[in-house]
Motif scaffolding. Structure first.
Motif, PDB file in Angstrom:
ATOM      1  N   ILE A 116       0.897  -1.584   0.075  1.00 33.29           N
ATOM      2  CA  ILE A 116       0.691  -0.240  -0.486  1.00 33.29           C
ATOM      3  C   ILE A 116       0.880   1.242   0.082  1.00 33.29           C
ATOM      4  N   GLY A 117       2.145   0.818   0.619  1.00 28.68           N
ATOM      5  CA  GLY A 117       2.634   2.260   0.381  1.00 28.68           C
ATOM      6  C   GLY A 117       3.504   2.435  -0.919  1.00 28.68           C
ATOM      7  N   SER A 118       3.595   1.642  -1.584  1.00 27.13           N
ATOM      8  CA  SER A 118       3.945   2.415  -2.874  1.00 27.13           C
ATOM      9  C   SER A 118       2.643   2.992  -4.000  1.00 27.13           C
ATOM     10  N   LEU A 119       1.768   3.410  -2.762  1.00 22.23           N
ATOM     11  CA  LEU A 119       0.776   4.160  -3.952  1.00 22.23           C
ATOM     12  C   LEU A 119       1.052   5.677  -3.454  1.00 22.23           C
ATOM     13  N   THR A 120       2.540   5.924  -3.788  1.00 25.76           N
ATOM     14  CA  THR A 120       2.699   7.088  -3.215  1.00 25.76           C
ATOM     15  C   THR A 120       1.837   8.647  -3.725  1.00 25.76           C
ATOM     16  N   GLY A 121       0.958   8.098  -5.017  1.00 26.85           N
ATOM     17  CA  GLY A 121      -0.163   9.471  -4.850  1.00 26.85           C
ATOM     18  C   GLY A 121      -0.876  10.071  -4.206  1.00 26.85           C
ATOM     19  N   LEU A 122      -1.844   8.665  -3.854  1.00 29.63           N
ATOM     20  CA  LEU A 122      -2.546   9.173  -2.956  1.00 29.63           C
ATOM     21  C   LEU A 122      -3.050   9.715  -1.724  1.00 29.63           C
ATOM     22  N   TYR A 123      -3.900  10.865  -2.113  1.00 25.49           N
ATOM     23  CA  TYR A 123      -4.265  11.593  -0.917  1.00 25.49           C
ATOM     24  C   TYR A 123      -5.439  11.530  -0.451  1.00 25.49           C
ATOM     25  N   SER A 124      -6.677  10.425  -0.540  1.00 22.58           N
ATOM     26  CA  SER A 124      -7.211  10.297   0.168  1.00 22.58           C
ATOM     27  C   SER A 124      -7.656   8.750   0.314  1.00 22.58           C
ATOM     28  N   LEU A 125      -7.600   7.889   1.548  1.00 23.12           N
ATOM     29  CA  LEU A 125      -8.224   6.626   1.594  1.00 23.12           C
ATOM     30  C   LEU A 125      -8.969   6.119   2.212  1.00 23.12           C
ATOM     31  N   ASN A 126     -10.362   5.886   2.422  1.00 22.35           N
ATOM     32  CA  ASN A 126     -10.975   5.467   3.362  1.00 22.35           C
ATOM     33  C   ASN A 126     -11.282   3.611   2.851  1.00 22.35           C
ATOM     34  N   LEU A 127     -11.414   3.388   4.321  1.00 20.76           N
ATOM     35  CA  LEU A 127     -11.160   1.420   3.688  1.00 20.76           C
ATOM     36  C   LEU A 127     -11.904   0.755   5.233  1.00 20.76           C
ATOM     37  N   SER A 128     -13.222   1.840   5.468  1.00 23.01           N
ATOM     38  CA  SER A 128     -13.564   2.127   6.641  1.00 23.01           C
ATOM     39  C   SER A 128     -14.352   1.350   7.022  1.00 23.01           C
ATOM     40  N   LYS A 129     -14.878   0.911   8.151  1.00 23.33           N
ATOM     41  CA  LYS A 129     -16.414  -0.016   7.889  1.00 23.33           C
ATOM     42  C   LYS A 129     -15.754  -1.558   7.390  1.00 23.33           C
ATOM     43  N   ASN A 130     -15.025  -2.278   7.861  1.00 20.89           N
ATOM     44  CA  ASN A 130     -14.742  -3.582   6.801  1.00 20.89           C
ATOM     45  C   ASN A 130     -14.393  -3.823   7.980  1.00 20.89           C
ATOM     46  N   GLY A 131     -13.955  -5.444   7.696  1.00 23.81           N
ATOM     47  CA  GLY A 131     -13.262  -6.162   9.077  1.00 23.81           C
ATOM     48  C   GLY A 131     -11.299  -6.868   8.610  1.00 23.81           C
ATOM     49  N   LEU A 132     -10.994  -5.171   8.505  1.00 20.27           N
ATOM     50  CA  LEU A 132      -9.671  -5.158   7.835  1.00 20.27           C
ATOM     51  C   LEU A 132      -9.042  -5.704   9.987  1.00 20.27           C
ATOM     52  N   TYR A 133      -8.065  -6.147   9.490  1.00 18.50           N
ATOM     53  CA  TYR A 133      -7.094  -6.041  10.996  1.00 18.50           C
ATOM     54  C   TYR A 133      -5.912  -6.422  10.985  1.00 18.50           C
ATOM     55  N   GLY A 134      -4.893  -6.352  11.854  1.00 19.55           N
ATOM     56  CA  GLY A 134      -3.742  -6.790  12.335  1.00 19.55           C
ATOM     57  C   GLY A 134      -3.089  -5.312  12.019  1.00 19.55           C
ATOM     58  N   LYS A 135      -1.508  -5.113  12.153  1.00 24.20           N
ATOM     59  CA  LYS A 135      -0.646  -3.753  12.355  1.00 24.20           C
ATOM     60  C   LYS A 135      -0.574  -3.763  10.883  1.00 24.20           C
ATOM     61  N   ILE A 136      -0.535  -1.673  10.844  1.00 18.69           N
ATOM     62  CA  ILE A 136      -0.623  -1.541  10.362  1.00 18.69           C
ATOM     63  C   ILE A 136       1.183  -1.501   9.543  1.00 18.69           C
ATOM     64  N   PRO A 137       1.207  -1.558   8.383  1.00 15.96           N
ATOM     65  CA  PRO A 137       2.432  -1.678   7.775  1.00 15.96           C
ATOM     66  C   PRO A 137       3.138  -1.097   7.982  1.00 15.96           C
ATOM     67  N   SER A 138       4.143  -0.865   8.108  1.00 16.64           N
ATOM     68  CA  SER A 138       5.375   0.705   8.241  1.00 16.64           C
ATOM     69  C   SER A 138       5.862   1.347   7.105  1.00 16.64           C
ATOM     70  N   SER A 139       5.151   1.045   5.656  1.00 14.86           N
ATOM     71  CA  SER A 139       5.235   1.385   4.442  1.00 14.86           C
ATOM     72  C   SER A 139       4.271   2.395   4.495  1.00 14.86           C
ATOM     73  N   ILE A 140       3.729   2.437   4.977  1.00 17.08           N
ATOM     74  CA  ILE A 140       2.442   3.209   4.733  1.00 17.08           C
ATOM     75  C   ILE A 140       3.032   4.936   5.259  1.00 17.08           C
ATOM     76  N   THR A 141       4.599   5.080   6.008  1.00 16.38           N
ATOM     77  CA  THR A 141       4.717   6.523   6.594  1.00 16.38           C
ATOM     78  C   THR A 141       5.464   6.855   4.536  1.00 16.38           C
ATOM     79  N   ASN A 142       4.824   6.255   3.483  1.00 16.14           N
ATOM     80  CA  ASN A 142       5.664   6.397   2.044  1.00 16.14           C
ATOM     81  C   ASN A 142       4.709   7.425   2.071  1.00 16.14           C
ATOM     82  N   LEU A 143       3.277   7.071   2.469  1.00 18.35           N
ATOM     83  CA  LEU A 143       2.460   7.681   1.224  1.00 18.35           C
ATOM     84  C   LEU A 143       2.358   9.601   1.775  1.00 18.35           C
TER      85      LEU A 143
END
Ligand SMILES: *[C@@H]1O[C@H](CO)[C@@H](O)[C@H](O)[C@H]1NC(C)=O
Ligand SMILES: *[C@@H]1O[C@H](CO)[C@@H](O)[C@H](O)[C@H]1NC(C)=O
Ligand SMILES: *[C@@H]1O[C@H](CO)[C@@H](O)[C@H](O)[C@H]1NC(C)=O
Ligand SMILES: *[C@@H]1O[C@H](CO)[C@@H](O)[C@H](O)[C@H]1NC(C)=O
Ligand SMILES: *[C@@H]1O[C@H](CO)[C@@H](O)[C@H](O)[C@H]1NC(C)=O
Ligand SMILES: *[C@@H]1O[C@H](CO)[C@@H](O)[C@H](O)[C@H]1NC(C)=O
Ligand SMILES: *[C@@H]1O[C@H](CO)[C@@H](O)[C@H](O)[C@H]1NC(C)=O
Ligand SMILES: *[C@@H]1O[C@H](CO)[C@@H](O)[C@H](O)[C@H]1NC(C)=O
Ligand SMILES: *[C@@H]1O[C@H](CO)[C@@H](O)[C@H](O)[C@H]1NC(C)=O
Length: 646
Positions: free
Chosen positions: A446-473
């Motif tokens: 997900i960290g490779s989507l460096t053009g991403l301005y807005s990300l909405n994944l609310s109201k799902n069943g996602l779990y686990g840790k936030i990947p450290s690559s998120i700092t690349n957004l």
């Protein structure tokens, strides 16, 4: 015969020279001189310096003044944007005196242009119409602070072709007598406070090309005979309180290219075109934000010049007519917020110029026509909240070469987020997959989507840790992951590095998950621009750090329903943009810092159900809040709670 003509021409030439010498060399007409001099006296400031230099008798040579070469009379006053102060504040030079007195002398005027943020105040006096301005063609007073109603006598300016009075504070109803101005081509009264009905007489203006009445408080119905305006090219009645049906005569407007009736209270159906070729020039149509009902007429597809249309936020039902496929010039289509049902017609694939398609919040059913894969220019696709049962993100969709903004909320998409399900050829900027049935972890890539301005994944069943690559957004401005089952540390999110030194992340909602740690990093790497943080309903433990005070743009902070057990840092005083602060249902201890009295903008405060103690700092804004804001803290006292005993 021939010599007579020559002689006549010679005399004419001599006369013309004399005339032009008179008007451009020496004194101008004494009445004009008097009129302009008295106008000059009425002006309090002119920082452009033009009027200051109005000295002497040759008024035809003055800046902003034009005379007729033959008669020597003043025909134009062209002083757009002329009275401005250095600091842009209004200077309040009244126009009333000019229009009632000076003007009586300037009887040859054809053009008055005193427009553009000039701080002119006052009313247009009724005397404007009393045969003082028999030749006036253009009256431009837009962008001032003019008030009061327009006098009925304005209907006597019989030569008027252009009237620009927009962006003032005119009120009252639009005078019925405007219908007498048979030569009027352009009438622009937008952004005032006009009320009442649009006068029926407006239909007499057979030469009218532009009618702009938007942003007023007009009520009642659109005149039924609006179709009489056969020269009309632009009609803007948007953002009023117009009611009733759209008159069917509107379809006979053969020259019209712009119709904006949006943001009114129009009811009934969209009128059917009765003959082919009607409204063949219509390029821009807005009927959104009304109460229109019924189906989109089949004849809609005949409007083949349409480039953009919006029917959004009405109560339209039935299917999208397959005739829309004929609108091959279309670039933007908005149907969101209706009750449109059935499938999207496959003819939509013929709209090869389409950039934007919004059909969210309807009752559209699946499957999507695979021909949509031909919409190769599509940049924005919003299918959210319909009856679509997509199960997966369609693979033709992610291959659309121009797609950068994708909204598929509430589309019953299941399973994990896989790389191919998101790898669109163009860089993704906005992605909304909220309210689906996604499971699994947020993948590292997900960290490779460096053009991403807005990300909405609310109201799902996602779990686990936030990947450290998120700092690349580095472009991220909005991150909404609320109501999932994410756990572990918040640290990575607080370390998202902005590409810009001033920061870009403004919105962060991680509420209603199972995060446990990482609060120490809040305000550490996080962008200074952030305005909204919601971490409520998690399991976050630990100490709220001093760095919270660095979030100087933060308007809303919600940390309620966690396990935070530190004291409240005094640095809160520096987060002075705070309007909403919710810290209830934690284990905060110690005193409320005096610095809370610096939070002048605070409108909502909840510190209830913690372990806070001591005296509540006395003063605004804290005295504005009810007991409930402080209750459930055994040790707190002082207003609004019981007095402290010591
Ligand atoms: C009037 O005279 C001026 C200066 O000689 C010239 O520039 C202008 O074109 C003339 N206007 C008309 C309408 O003849
Ligand atoms: C018009 O008046 C209002 C208040 O009377 C003032 O706030 C505003 O700045 C003025 N605008 C201009 C352009 O003078
Ligand atoms: C609608 O018109 C009102 C009144 O002129 C104005 O205050 C408001 O800003 C307008 N809204 C939009 C969206 O233009
Ligand atoms: C418009 O679309 C309809 C339905 O797709 C089709 O039957 C009709 O022939 C089209 N008309 C024109 C003028 O292209
Ligand atoms: C994210 O999606 C949810 C559910 O669709 C919606 O309620 C929420 O407003 C969205 N968040 C933002 C910031 O737009
Ligand atoms: C924060 O999120 C919770 C749960 O998602 C919600 O109930 C609450 O209203 C939000 N707080 C603010 C200030 O928006
Ligand atoms: C989240 O936390 C709650 C409460 O401690 C717990 O019951 C639940 O199993 C947790 N869920 C996940 C997915 O970790
Ligand atoms: C907060 O809780 C932790 C353990 O959960 C404890 O070590 C720490 O001393 C507590 N801090 C305060 C201020 O109570
Ligand atoms: C607020 O910020 C200033 C400047 O960064 C700092 O000197 C001051 O100590 C801060 N105030 C508090 C109460 O932390």
């Amino acid at each position: 015969m021939g010599s007579k003509i020559l002689c006549f021409i010679a005399i004419l030439t001599v006369l013309t020279n004399v005339e032009s010498k008179r008007s451009f060399g020496e004194k101008c007409h004494p009445n004009d001189l008097k009129g302009l001099t008295s106008f000059k006296k009425g002006i309090r400031y002119d920082t452009s310096g033009r009027v200051k230099k109005w000295i002497g008798y040759s008024c035809c040579k003055w800046a902003g003044i034009t005379c007729n070469n033959f008669t020597g009379r003043v025909t134009e006053i062209n002083l757009p944007g002329f009275i401005t102060s250095d600091d842009g504040s209004p200077l309040q030079t009244s126009i009333s005196g000019f229009l009632s007195h000076s003007i009586t002398l300037l009887s040859a005027l054809e053009i008055i242009d005193l427009s553009g943020l000039t701080g002119l105040t006052g009313k247009i006096p009724p005397s404007i119409g009393f045969h003082h301005l028999p030749r006036l063609r253009k009256l431009s007073l837009w962008g001032n602070n003019l008030t009061g109603p327009l006098p009925e006598s304005i209907g006597k300016l019989s030569k008027l072709e252009e009237m620009y009075l927009f962006e003032n504070s005119f009120s009252g109803s639009i005078p019925e007598n405007l219908g007498n101005l048979k030569g009027l081509k352009k009438l622009d009264l937008h952004s005032n406070s006009f009320s009442g009905a649009i006068p029926k007489s407006i239909a007499n203006l057979k030469n009218l090309e532009i009618l702009s009445l938007q942003n007023n408080f007009l009520t009642r119905e659109i005149p039924a005979n609006i179709g009489d305006l056969q020269a009309l090219k632009e009609l803007d009645l948007s953002n009023n309180s117009l009611s009733g049906k759209i008159p069917s005569s509107i379809n006979t407007l053969k020259a019209v290219s712009i119709i904006y009736l949006n943001n009114n209270q129009l009811i009934g159906e969209i009128p059917q075109l009765l003959k082919p070729g009607q409204m063949s020039a219509l390029s821009f149509l807005r009927l959104d934000d009304n109460k229109l009902t019924g189906k989109i007429p089949d004849t809609f597809g005949q409007l083949t010049s349409l480039q953009r249309f919006s029917l959004a936020n009405n109560e339209l039902e039935g299917s999208i007519p397959s005739s829309v496929g004929n609108l091959t010039s279309l670039t933007e289509m908005y149907l969101n917020g209706n009750k449109i049902s059935s499938q999207i017609p496959s003819s939509i694939s013929r709209l090869s110029n389409l950039l934007m398609l919004r059909v969210s919040n309807n009752m559209i059913e699946g499957p999507l026509p695979h021909e949509m894969a031909l919409l190769t220019n599509l940049q924005t696709l919003d299918l959210s909240f319909n009856g679509l049962d997509l199960s997966t993100i369609p693979n033709w969709l992610v291959k659309l070469p121009s797609l950068s903004k994708v909204y598929l909320a509430g589309c019953k998409i299941q399973g994990q987020i896989t790389e191919d399900s998101l790898a669109t050829p163009s860089p993704l900027q906005e992605l909304d997959l909220s309210a689906n049935q996604l499971t699994g972890k947020l993948p590292e890539w997900i960290g490779s989507l460096t053009g991403l301005y807005s990300l909405n994944l609310s109201k799902n069943g996602l779990y686990g840790k936030i990947p450290s690559s998120i700092t690349n957004l580095v472009s991220l401005g909005m991150l909404d992951l609320h109501s999932n089952k994410f756990s572990g540390s918040l640290q990575q999110v607080f370390q998202i590095q902005s590409r810009y030194t001033s920061g870009s992340l403004t919105f962060l909602d991680l509420s209603d998950n199972n995060f446990t740690s990482g609060i120490e990093q809040i305000g550490a790497g996080i962008q200074q621009e952030i305005q909204y943080i919601n971490l409520s309903h998690n399991l976050v433990k630990g100490k709220l750090p001093d760095s919270i005070g660095r979030l100087e743009s933060m308007k809303s902070l919600d940390l309620s329903f966690n396990n935070l057990n530190s004291s409240l840092p005094p640095s809160f005083a520096n987060a002075s943009a705070l309007e909403i602060l919710k810290l209830q249902k934690n284990q905060f201890s110690g005193k409320i810092p005096e610095g809370f009295l610096e939070l002048r903008k605070l409108k909502e405060l909840d510190l209830s159900d913690n372990f806070l103690r001591g005296k509540i700092p006395f003063g605004k804004p804290l005295i504005n809040f009810p007991k409930e804001s402080f209750s459930g803290n055994k040790g707190l006292c002082g207003i609004p709670l019981d007095p402290c005993t010591t």
